[in-house]
Design a protein around this motif. Sequence first.
Motif, mmCIF file in Angstrom:
data_model
loop_
_atom_site.group_PDB
_atom_site.id
_atom_site.type_symbol
_atom_site.label_atom_id
_atom_site.label_comp_id
_atom_site.label_asym_id
_atom_site.label_seq_id
_atom_site.Cartn_x
_atom_site.Cartn_y
_atom_site.Cartn_z
ATOM 1 N N ARG A 7 0.844 -1.194 0.000
ATOM 2 C CA ARG A 7 0.000 0.000 0.000
ATOM 3 C C ARG A 7 0.878 1.243 0.000
ATOM 4 O O ARG A 7 2.067 1.182 0.205
ATOM 5 C CB ARG A 7 -0.925 -0.018 1.213
ATOM 6 N N SER A 22 -10.438 0.829 1.571
ATOM 7 C CA SER A 22 -9.969 -0.501 1.922
ATOM 8 C C SER A 22 -10.984 -1.495 1.403
ATOM 9 O O SER A 22 -12.043 -1.125 0.902
ATOM 10 C CB SER A 22 -9.831 -0.638 3.437
ATOM 11 N N SER A 43 -9.696 -4.825 -3.567
ATOM 12 C CA SER A 43 -8.851 -3.711 -3.947
ATOM 13 C C SER A 43 -7.447 -4.265 -4.119
ATOM 14 O O SER A 43 -6.867 -4.804 -3.186
ATOM 15 C CB SER A 43 -8.876 -2.637 -2.854
ATOM 16 N N ILE A 44 -6.934 -4.169 -5.344
ATOM 17 C CA ILE A 44 -5.627 -4.736 -5.622
ATOM 18 C C ILE A 44 -4.667 -3.648 -6.090
ATOM 19 O O ILE A 44 -5.078 -2.657 -6.681
ATOM 20 C CB ILE A 44 -5.712 -5.865 -6.677
ATOM 21 N N PRO A 45 -3.375 -3.831 -5.826
ATOM 22 C CA PRO A 45 -2.404 -2.843 -6.301
ATOM 23 C C PRO A 45 -2.170 -2.985 -7.795
ATOM 24 O O PRO A 45 -2.125 -4.091 -8.325
ATOM 25 C CB PRO A 45 -1.137 -3.185 -5.513
ATOM 26 N N CYS A 101 -1.281 6.547 -6.029
ATOM 27 C CA CYS A 101 -0.125 6.406 -5.139
ATOM 28 C C CYS A 101 1.048 7.291 -5.518
ATOM 29 O O CYS A 101 2.192 6.962 -5.222
ATOM 30 C CB CYS A 101 0.318 4.940 -5.101
ATOM 31 N N PRO A 113 3.334 0.256 -6.352
ATOM 32 C CA PRO A 113 1.977 0.502 -6.851
ATOM 33 C C PRO A 113 1.830 1.914 -7.416
ATOM 34 O O PRO A 113 2.310 2.874 -6.833
ATOM 35 C CB PRO A 113 1.092 0.305 -5.624
ATOM 36 N N PHE A 116 -4.475 1.802 -6.627
ATOM 37 C CA PHE A 116 -5.242 0.629 -6.232
ATOM 38 C C PHE A 116 -6.539 0.647 -7.019
ATOM 39 O O PHE A 116 -7.083 1.713 -7.313
ATOM 40 C CB PHE A 116 -5.514 0.622 -4.723
ATOM 41 N N GLN A 118 -10.394 -1.435 -7.553
ATOM 42 C CA GLN A 118 -11.352 -2.433 -7.080
ATOM 43 C C GLN A 118 -11.829 -3.230 -8.282
ATOM 44 O O GLN A 118 -12.305 -2.656 -9.256
ATOM 45 C CB GLN A 118 -12.565 -1.798 -6.397
#
Length: 129
Positions: A7, A22, A43-45, A101, A113, A116, A118
């Motif tokens: 993150r 989150s 939620s993925i990087p 980010c 990252p 992020f 979803q």
Amino acid sequence: NDCHDTRCRHGRRAISSSPRISKASAVPIMDDDGNSSSSSTDSIPFLLADIGEGISEVELLQWFVQPGDVVSQFDRICQVQSDKASVEITSRFDGTVGELCGEVGEMVKVGQPLLFIQVADRAGTGHAG
């Protein structure tokens, strides 16, 4: 103390027009009719991939997306520049942008990252293997 969390907590500022997102507060994925999907989201990087030629970091030149934007595969995400070339990064996912980010002008290392996103949880989609 090495931070292995992917993150945006590596001393980099996360950019978000809304509070941190989150998994528990993920933006719902909308279906083709504009209805909120009842399936869970993850939620993925979205990591900066190796763009070749020994490049280990790039400068973030421009964002094409903002938190809350819905993106599809191959949509433009951002533009980055190395000492050799300027490259537009495109999405590898269908989903909703969570947090960004980095800020324009910052350096981003390969493997960090960029944002992020979803994406719909694909478990239990009914596809036989």
